[in-house]
Every structure is written in C-alpha cells, then in structure tokens.
Enzyme design. Structure first.
Site, PDB file in Angstrom:
ATOM      1  N   ASP A 195       0.524  -1.099   0.455  1.00 54.32           N
ATOM      2  CA  ASP A 195      -0.095   0.051   0.620  1.00 54.32           C
ATOM      3  C   ASP A 195       1.057   1.214   0.048  1.00 54.32           C
ATOM      4  OD1 ASP A 195      -2.158   2.206   0.080  1.00 54.32           O
ATOM      5  OD2 ASP A 195      -3.171  -0.128   1.507  1.00 54.32           O
ATOM      6  N   GLY A 221       3.845   0.842  -1.434  1.00 55.00           N
ATOM      7  CA  GLY A 221       4.432   1.025  -3.477  1.00 55.00           C
ATOM      8  C   GLY A 221       3.441   0.982  -3.977  1.00 55.00           C
ATOM      9  N   ASP A 222       3.358   1.004  -5.090  1.00 51.59           N
ATOM     10  CA  ASP A 222       2.143   1.533  -6.032  1.00 51.59           C
ATOM     11  C   ASP A 222       1.684   0.485  -7.435  1.00 51.59           C
ATOM     12  OD1 ASP A 222       0.905   2.487  -7.815  1.00 51.59           O
ATOM     13  OD2 ASP A 222       1.454   4.239  -8.338  1.00 51.59           O
ATOM     14  N   PHE A 223       0.699  -0.496  -6.747  1.00 51.13           N
ATOM     15  CA  PHE A 223      -0.048  -1.250  -7.956  1.00 51.13           C
ATOM     16  C   PHE A 223      -0.148  -1.279  -9.173  1.00 51.13           C
ATOM     17  CE2 PHE A 223      -3.529  -0.150  -4.822  1.00 51.13           C
ATOM     18  CZ  PHE A 223      -4.848   0.749  -6.210  1.00 51.13           C
ATOM     19  N   HIS A 240     -12.703  -1.731  -8.017  1.00 53.17           N
ATOM     20  CA  HIS A 240     -14.289  -0.729  -7.772  1.00 53.17           C
ATOM     21  C   HIS A 240     -13.291   0.403  -7.984  1.00 53.17           C
ATOM     22  CE1 HIS A 240     -15.376   0.016  -3.401  1.00 53.17           C
ATOM     23  NE2 HIS A 240     -14.285  -0.172  -3.693  1.00 53.17           N
TER      24      HIS A 240
END
Length: 334
Positions: A195, A221-223, A240
């Site tokens: 996250d 981090g960044d998904f 969503h």
C-alpha cells in the site's frame, strides 16, 4: 407535503446529516456507558440544550436512541455509531459528512452529464490526490475502509480455504485487517502487504496481533507500477475504484507476479442482471464510485472480461460474504 416512501428518499441527505452531527458531537460515546438526561448530555457534548433536544428527538424517530426513565439511551441499532463497536460506522459517518465528500455528492449531476468522478468536478482533482493533502480526511477514510474490511475478513477465511498458501500478497491492504485474518487462518504462510505509505501506516500493530513480525512484510509502493510475488494475491475493494484500463494495468502486474500454481482473489460487490431488491447494495456502491473515484461496480461478465484481458481465467464466484454485498471472485493464471 405528504410523507411517503418517495419523500423519505428525497430527504435521505437530511438523515445522513443527522447521524453525522450526532457522531461529530460525540453523542453515541456519551451514551455508551448508559442513559443520560438531556441536561447532562448537553453539558457533556457542549451543546445548546434546545438544539440538542430537537436533534435527540430526530434520533429517537430514526430509532438510534430511545427514551428511558433515566434519560436517553442508545438502541441496538445505534450502537455501531460508537468507534469501538464491531462493524462501527463512526469513521464512515464522519467521512461521509466531511465538507469535501458532501460537496462531491452535490456534483453528481456533473458526473452523469460529463463523465469522470463527481469529486473531480467538485474539487478539480481526484479523491486520492485530495486525501494525500488532507491528513484528517485520509485518516477517516483509511479507518472507514478498515472497518469495512473487518466486516468481511472472518467470513472470507471461512468461505475460502487459505491454509495451503505460501506467500499471501494483499494489494492495497490498508491497516492489515484482511491479511491478519489470513495469517491467523494459514499458520505456515508469509504475508506481504502492499500500500502507499499513508495507507499502510497503521498496519504493523494489526499484523503483530495476528502473527510474529517474521511472518509478514509491509511494502510501501504503487500497484500501478509493480506487485510483490506470491501464490495467493488478494485484491479487496481495489478494482472498483478504477476504470477498465487502469484495472487491466493492476491485473497484469498481478499476472507477472503470481506463481504458476497461484490464485488471484478479487473481493468486490458483483452487480446482478436487472435492478431488483437484491441488487440494491451493489448498485448504490456503484453510484458511490461514480461520485468518489470514477470507478464502478461490475457484473460477473465484466469481471470475466477484465480478467481474460489480463491473463487470468475466472474460476468461481462465491455467494455474498455475511450481510455485505462483497463476493469472492477466484481466478487462475492462464
């Protein structure tokens, strides 16, 4: 004006603000230990006694408090307004009544006419950018999301056998509620929570209560960039938030990181065909996505297409978890 079901719908915003005001003033916490007369409640909440009396009368009509010989008391319906209650709505109501959120809902017409999220129409930037610059609202948002996850975490590990997992990756795992439940149910697994630094700031205490530190890792981090490797990858309440293009980016990152024998589990509401009573929760959540993030809730067919475009095959969809609209969509790499 005749008071009909349609009238109640039209004044739904008033009900929301009544509940928000009660929570903001601390009325549920003041009554948590037992009934209080109006005069003492006014002192404890620093309220004008006449104004408080009118609010208490409205809360009584809504059924969240009741009158007893000792004064006003919380009802069973109203107890989740307290912050420590299981399934608490305390943070959610503070968040929904925040001026930034209130203003976004007022721009729903713009989103329907022009596309994009109502939040961006109202504020000129996306919700998650706004949260990065508003620590107070960010805390409320993450607390509310954690409470929502807490509603389904136990049902999730009962509905899906996670015991064979080796490395569980919880993408956008927030305060660690879901991963903690998985680690408790899968004692041989190692957990990885991905996250943003802000989102994961409170994950360590949650995970520590479920498993020793050597069994889990928090990875800021960044998904959209990369996803840690694992054989069980969890996406709860993530897809969503985004449009199809960005969902495919997330899913393809998962596909690159998942073990050949791995499983991807997507936890989201699924919109049923038609618009019957059973579709209400998912459909209302879909409107919330239109207002807040520009994402959407999807049908099973839409999820199947997204997964196929990303290298996954949808293998199963569960029934809703508990009293929520959330289902587990299980997928395998192909």
């Amino acid at each position: 004006m005749t008071y009909t079901p349609l009238t109640r719908m039209a004044f739904g915003y008033a009900t929301s603000q009544i509940l928000h005001t009660a929570v903001r003033l601390g009325i549920p916490e003041a009554l948590e230990a037992g009934p209080l007369p109006q005069e003492k409640l006014a002192v404890e909440t620093s309220c004008d006694q006449a104004g408080l009396g009118r609010l208490l009368r409205a809360l009584t009509v809504l059924g969240v408090i009741g009158q007893t010989p000792a004064g006003y008391a919380l009802t069973d319906l109203g107890r989740p307004l307290c912050p420590g209650h299981p399934g608490s709505l305390h943070a959610a109501l503070l968040m929904l009544g925040d001026p930034a959120m209130w203003r976004a809902w007022g721009s729903l017409t713009d989103a329907v006419r022009s596309g994009g999220s109502a939040f961006e129409h109202a504020h000129g930037h996306p919700l998650f950018d706004h949260l990065a610059g508003d620590p107070g609202l960010s805390t409320l948002f993450n607390t509310a999301m954690g409470a929502g996850t807490g509603e389904v975490a136990g049902d999730f590990v009962r509905a899906y056998d996670v015991r064979a997992a080796r490395t569980v990756v919880d993408i956008g795992g927030g305060n660690g509620t879901l991963l903690a439940a998985v680690l408790a149910a899968a004692p041989d697994a190692h957990g990885v929570l991905l996250d943003s630094a802000e989102g994961a700031a409170r994950a360590a205490p949650t995970l520590r209560r479920a498993a020793p530190p050597e069994r889990w890792t928090i990875t800021p981090g960044d998904f959209f960039d990369t996803v840690p490797e694992g054989d069980l990858i969890l996406l709860k309440g993530i897809l969503h938030d985004w449009d199809d293009r960005r969902c495919v980016t997330i899913l393809r990152n998962c596909r690159r990181s998942i073990a050949p024998d791995g499983r991807l589990l997507v936890l989201e509401p699924v919109v049923a065909p038609g618009a019957g009573p059973g579709a209400a929760a998912a459909v209302m959540s879909d409107i919330a996505m239109l207002v807040l993030t520009g994402g959407q809730e999807r049908t099973a067919a839409e999820y199947r297409a997204l997964l196929a475009a990303s290298g996954f095959a949808l293998s199963a969809i569960t029934e809703p978890l508990g009293a929520t609209p959330t289902r587990i969509l299980a997928a395998i790499p192909c």
